[in-house]
Design a protein around this motif. Structure first.
Motif, PDB file in Angstrom:
ATOM      1  N   HIS A   1       0.871  -1.126   0.066  1.00 18.09           N
ATOM      2  CA  HIS A   1      -0.005   0.117   0.124  1.00 18.09           C
ATOM      3  C   HIS A   1       0.980   1.218  -0.127  1.00 18.09           C
ATOM      4  N   THR A   2       2.070   1.479   0.751  1.00 20.59           N
ATOM      5  CA  THR A   2       2.684   2.383   0.765  1.00 20.59           C
ATOM      6  C   THR A   2       3.670   2.617  -0.600  1.00 20.59           C
ATOM      7  N   ALA A   3       4.021   1.469  -1.118  1.00 23.57           N
ATOM      8  CA  ALA A   3       4.600   1.414  -2.486  1.00 23.57           C
ATOM      9  C   ALA A   3       3.696   2.051  -3.546  1.00 23.57           C
ATOM     10  N   THR A   4       2.556   1.655  -3.545  1.00 23.11           N
ATOM     11  CA  THR A   4       1.265   2.315  -4.332  1.00 23.11           C
ATOM     12  C   THR A   4       0.983   3.677  -4.405  1.00 23.11           C
ATOM     13  N   THR A   5       0.932   4.151  -3.145  1.00 19.80           N
ATOM     14  CA  THR A   5       0.867   5.413  -2.867  1.00 19.80           C
ATOM     15  C   THR A   5       1.781   6.276  -3.351  1.00 19.80           C
ATOM     16  N   ILE A   6       3.228   5.940  -2.879  1.00 22.37           N
ATOM     17  CA  ILE A   6       4.496   6.672  -3.418  1.00 22.37           C
ATOM     18  C   ILE A   6       4.389   6.894  -4.820  1.00 22.37           C
ATOM     19  N   ALA A   7       3.956   5.571  -5.660  1.00 30.57           N
ATOM     20  CA  ALA A   7       4.160   5.646  -6.892  1.00 30.57           C
ATOM     21  C   ALA A   7       2.996   6.830  -7.577  1.00 30.57           C
ATOM     22  N   LEU A   8       1.949   6.602  -6.915  1.00 30.70           N
ATOM     23  CA  LEU A   8       0.795   7.388  -7.368  1.00 30.70           C
ATOM     24  C   LEU A   8       1.196   8.778  -7.148  1.00 30.70           C
ATOM     25  N   THR A   9       1.831   9.337  -6.024  1.00 29.89           N
ATOM     26  CA  THR A   9       2.161  10.765  -5.502  1.00 29.89           C
ATOM     27  C   THR A   9       3.044  11.290  -6.543  1.00 29.89           C
ATOM     28  N   ILE A  10       4.107  10.383  -6.777  1.00 30.28           N
ATOM     29  CA  ILE A  10       5.173  10.760  -7.831  1.00 30.28           C
ATOM     30  C   ILE A  10       4.369  11.135  -9.233  1.00 30.28           C
ATOM     31  N   GLY A  11       3.828  10.065  -9.713  1.00 30.43           N
ATOM     32  CA  GLY A  11       3.067  10.367 -10.840  1.00 30.43           C
ATOM     33  C   GLY A  11       2.162  11.561 -10.897  1.00 30.43           C
ATOM     34  N   ALA A  12       1.178  11.914  -9.851  1.00 35.68           N
ATOM     35  CA  ALA A  12       0.634  13.205  -9.783  1.00 35.68           C
ATOM     36  C   ALA A  12       1.334  14.245  -9.858  1.00 35.68           C
ATOM     37  N   VAL A  13       2.500  14.262  -8.938  1.00 37.80           N
ATOM     38  CA  VAL A  13       3.341  15.507  -9.052  1.00 37.80           C
ATOM     39  C   VAL A  13       4.073  15.667 -10.374  1.00 37.80           C
ATOM     40  N   ALA A  14       4.337  14.710 -11.077  1.00 34.84           N
ATOM     41  CA  ALA A  14       4.980  14.747 -12.234  1.00 34.84           C
ATOM     42  C   ALA A  14       3.920  15.217 -13.232  1.00 34.84           C
ATOM     43  N   PHE A  15       2.839  14.794 -13.425  1.00 36.77           N
ATOM     44  CA  PHE A  15       1.613  15.195 -14.100  1.00 36.77           C
ATOM     45  C   PHE A  15       1.520  16.765 -13.887  1.00 36.77           C
ATOM     46  N   GLY A  16       1.465  17.305 -12.601  1.00 37.73           N
ATOM     47  CA  GLY A  16       1.054  18.472 -12.503  1.00 37.73           C
ATOM     48  C   GLY A  16       2.279  19.426 -12.890  1.00 37.73           C
ATOM     49  N   LEU A  17       3.524  18.994 -12.646  1.00 30.02           N
ATOM     50  CA  LEU A  17       4.783  19.871 -13.064  1.00 30.02           C
ATOM     51  C   LEU A  17       4.700  19.939 -14.653  1.00 30.02           C
ATOM     52  N   GLY A  18       4.372  18.872 -15.233  1.00 30.29           N
ATOM     53  CA  GLY A  18       4.418  18.669 -16.713  1.00 30.29           C
ATOM     54  C   GLY A  18       3.258  19.615 -17.391  1.00 30.29           C
ATOM     55  N   TYR A  19       2.112  19.779 -16.615  1.00 30.51           N
ATOM     56  CA  TYR A  19       0.917  20.537 -17.301  1.00 30.51           C
ATOM     57  C   TYR A  19       1.335  22.153 -16.852  1.00 30.51           C
ATOM     58  N   LEU A  20       2.040  22.488 -15.604  1.00 36.38           N
ATOM     59  CA  LEU A  20       2.233  23.696 -15.414  1.00 36.38           C
ATOM     60  C   LEU A  20       3.316  24.243 -16.603  1.00 36.38           C
ATOM     61  N   MET A  21       4.149  23.444 -16.670  1.00 39.64           N
ATOM     62  CA  MET A  21       5.429  23.857 -17.674  1.00 39.64           C
ATOM     63  C   MET A  21       4.600  24.240 -19.057  1.00 39.64           C
ATOM     64  N   GLY A  22       3.717  23.146 -19.366  1.00 41.45           N
ATOM     65  CA  GLY A  22       3.131  23.239 -20.654  1.00 41.45           C
ATOM     66  C   GLY A  22       2.378  24.415 -20.972  1.00 41.45           C
ATOM     67  N   ARG A  23       1.634  24.835 -19.701  1.00 39.81           N
ATOM     68  CA  ARG A  23       0.847  26.045 -19.868  1.00 39.81           C
ATOM     69  C   ARG A  23       1.868  27.323 -19.933  1.00 39.81           C
ATOM     70  N   ALA A  24       2.846  27.321 -19.094  1.00 39.26           N
ATOM     71  CA  ALA A  24       3.757  28.503 -19.082  1.00 39.26           C
ATOM     72  C   ALA A  24       4.490  28.556 -20.701  1.00 39.26           C
ATOM     73  N   ALA A  25       4.887  27.427 -21.250  1.00 33.71           N
ATOM     74  CA  ALA A  25       5.442  27.446 -22.518  1.00 33.71           C
ATOM     75  C   ALA A  25       4.544  28.259 -23.674  1.00 33.71           C
ATOM     76  N   GLY A  26       3.192  27.846 -23.548  1.00 37.66           N
ATOM     77  CA  GLY A  26       2.262  28.220 -24.537  1.00 37.66           C
ATOM     78  C   GLY A  26       1.658  29.516 -24.083  1.00 37.66           C
ATOM     79  N   ALA A  27       1.840  30.055 -22.992  1.00 39.30           N
ATOM     80  CA  ALA A  27       1.321  31.654 -22.584  1.00 39.30           C
ATOM     81  C   ALA A  27       2.168  32.544 -23.288  1.00 39.30           C
ATOM     82  N   ASN A  28       1.205  33.477 -23.981  1.00 39.90           N
ATOM     83  CA  ASN A  28       1.856  34.425 -24.784  1.00 39.90           C
ATOM     84  C   ASN A  28       0.970  35.928 -24.292  1.00 39.90           C
ATOM     85  N   ASP A  29       1.762  36.845 -24.043  1.00 45.55           N
ATOM     86  CA  ASP A  29       1.155  38.138 -23.442  1.00 45.55           C
ATOM     87  C   ASP A  29       0.852  38.958 -24.196  1.00 45.55           C
ATOM     88  N   TYR A  30       0.811  38.833 -25.598  1.00 42.71           N
ATOM     89  CA  TYR A  30       0.568  39.932 -26.753  1.00 42.71           C
ATOM     90  C   TYR A  30      -0.543  39.238 -27.579  1.00 42.71           C
TER      91      TYR A  30
END
Length: 81
Positions: free
Chosen positions: A48-77
């Motif tokens: 259970h601990t191993a599954t929780t750690i794997a899911l947490t790492i996956g969620a954090v990686a997904f969130g960081l990828g989403y934020l980086m993708g949004r920042a790369a596509g943002a244009n202020d003009y």
């Protein structure tokens, strides 16, 4: 004839121990094998601990990828007014 020893290849240990890059690679390989065995044993003992750690790492990686993708596509003009 069946009782004769067959010398089908090198089955012993090398006479010269590895040096330089070969020694570093062997040491690193041994460490990775040792640590992966420890992780597998820990995951088997606490699934259970191993599954929780794997899911947490996956969620954090997904969130960081989403934020980086949004920042790369943002244009202020604007092209159109």
């Amino acid at each position: 004839m069946a009782k004769d020893d067959l010398n089908a290849g090198f089955t012993g240990t090398p006479t010269e121990q590895p040096t330089g890059l070969r020694k570093v690679a062997k040491t690193a390989t041994d460490a990775v094998v040792r640590e992966s065995g420890a992780v597998a044993a820990g995951a088997a003992d606490h699934p259970h601990t191993a599954t929780t750690i794997a899911l947490t790492i996956g969620a954090v990686a997904f969130g960081l990828g989403y934020l980086m993708g949004r920042a790369a596509g943002a244009n202020d003009y604007r092209y159109w007014r």
